[in-house]
Design a protein around this motif. Structure first.
Motif, mmCIF file in Angstrom:
data_model
loop_
_atom_site.group_PDB
_atom_site.id
_atom_site.type_symbol
_atom_site.label_atom_id
_atom_site.label_comp_id
_atom_site.label_asym_id
_atom_site.label_seq_id
_atom_site.Cartn_x
_atom_site.Cartn_y
_atom_site.Cartn_z
ATOM 1 N N UNK A 130 0.706 -1.184 -0.001
ATOM 2 C CA UNK A 130 -0.148 0.046 0.011
ATOM 3 C C UNK A 130 0.766 1.374 0.039
ATOM 4 N N UNK A 131 2.066 1.128 0.347
ATOM 5 C CA UNK A 131 3.137 2.394 0.425
ATOM 6 C C UNK A 131 3.842 2.612 -0.873
ATOM 7 N N UNK A 132 3.645 1.402 -1.926
ATOM 8 C CA UNK A 132 4.200 1.355 -3.081
ATOM 9 C C UNK A 132 5.487 0.383 -3.219
ATOM 10 N N UNK A 133 5.540 -0.229 -2.417
ATOM 11 C CA UNK A 133 6.751 -1.095 -2.272
ATOM 12 C C UNK A 133 6.498 -2.542 -2.601
ATOM 13 N N UNK A 134 7.332 -3.502 -2.841
ATOM 14 C CA UNK A 134 7.243 -5.002 -2.732
ATOM 15 C C UNK A 134 7.668 -5.129 -1.268
ATOM 16 N N UNK A 135 6.869 -5.837 -0.820
ATOM 17 C CA UNK A 135 7.091 -6.423 0.661
ATOM 18 C C UNK A 135 7.162 -7.836 0.800
#
Length: 344
Positions: A130-135
């Motif tokens: 949701x923050x624009x990262x791959x997690x």
């Protein structure tokens, strides 16, 4: 079954945790996390665990006032000692730190140890997506000696060692996978006990090492099995090795094991490789193409990873959450033990 709204259930669980000594803010965050797990269909990591969380508070294994501390740190990495606080609180802080490092240096990797049960780890990769990262997140449990056999084995060596991976999309919610590397999580077997139902073959061996479909055998010395035969076992092994090795907790079968929850979380800045908007547009196209594939006989719909959770969340927000009576009674009893009257 007890049917209850998510909002009311969260309020009840929060009050129980406050009664057991947790600060209001921490109680709210952890209760929200547990109820969210029920909402997305992972009842195994939902409110059926309230009594075990209260027991951890009562015994001192969880210190709701504990302060997480960074023990080692570089520009892109960190090792956090959770100070025995709730696992959800420490893990959220760890993923936030990983994202902060990824914003500055394109990648962030944070390991944590010495905290309570870390909950459903899919929560943290969705937070990153949701923050624009791959997690990415994976972790090991705290059972000394383990709970899961190796492939072709019949005795305990590993913990259930979940792994989760998530990425953002555009018009669609984040795509993510989240599962134990055992055939089923400990909580899913406990949920089957609460519901009075059998479990599938291939989940569990009894204490003698023989296949069983009775979930109660888990508490009688039963041995859980890895998913996916040798392929799942390979992931199970690597999660155990990296969770224990990078945090210093060690591994469940070893004499050096510290009997703590351990986790590794990673955030990768997609913008370091491709514009985020372009990546998310591609994800939307991939989702549409996947769902348009020819269906197998009897299949109504093709789902992408995480989609069943989003659909279940929408349905349970509308219709309420069904809590098995056994789990509900444990919540009532945990509240009563701390002066909290639990009512619908």
């Amino acid at each position: 079954m007890i049917n209850i709204s998510a909002e009311r259930l969260q309020q009840i669980v929060e009050k129980v945790f406050v009664g057991a000594g947790a600060p209001v803010g921490s109680a709210r965050q952890v209760s929200t996390s547990l109820v969210e797990n029920n909402l997305v269909g992972h009842d195994s990591h939902g409110v059926l665990r309230v009594d075990s969380y209260v027991q951890a508070l009562d015994s001192g294994r969880v210190d709701p006032h504990g302060v997480p501390t960074i023990r080692r740190e570089s520009a892109t990495t960190a090792l956090i000692d959770g100070g025995c606080n709730f696992g959800q609180i420490v893990a959220c802080q760890a993923m936030d730190l990983a994202m902060k490092k990824a914003r500055a240096h394109d990648i962030g990797m944070v390991a944590l140890r010495n905290c309570g049960h870390t909950g459903r780890i899919g929560e943290y990769v969705v937070r990153a997506a949701q923050g624009g990262f791959m997690g990415l997140a994976f972790g090991s449990g705290s059972a000394r000696g383990g709970a899961v056999a190796p492939y072709m084995g019949t005795s305990r060596v590993f913990n259930t060692n979940p792994i989760a991976w998530g990425v953002p999309a555009g018009a669609h919610p984040p795509v993510f996978m989240d599962y134990a590397t055992s055939a089923a999580s400990w909580g899913k077997i406990r949920a089957a006990v609460d519901k009075g139902v059998s479990i599938p073959e291939g989940w569990l061996l009894n204490a003698d090492g023989r296949p069983t479909t009775d979930p109660r055998d888990q508490q009688r010395g039963g041995i859980m099995l890895p998913f996916g035969q040798h392929k799942g076992y390979g992931i199970l092994f690597m999660v155990e090795a990296l969770s224990g090795g990078l945090t210093g907790v060690s591994c469940a079968a070893l004499d050096s094991y510290k009997s703590e929850f351990a986790m590794v979380l990673m955030a990768v800045n997609i913008e370091a490789f491709q514009p985020l908007e372009q990546f998310c547009a591609m994800m939307d196209e991939l989702i549409v193409a996947t769902k348009a594939a020819r269906k197998a006989p009897g299949a109504e719909e093709i789902l992408v990873p995480g989609e069943i959770e989003w659909k279940t969340r929408e349905q349970r927000l509308r219709d309420g959450i069904d809590v098995p009576e056994a789990a509900w009674e444990r919540i009532v009893e945990a509240g009563a033990a701390h002066g909290v009257t639990v009512t619908l």
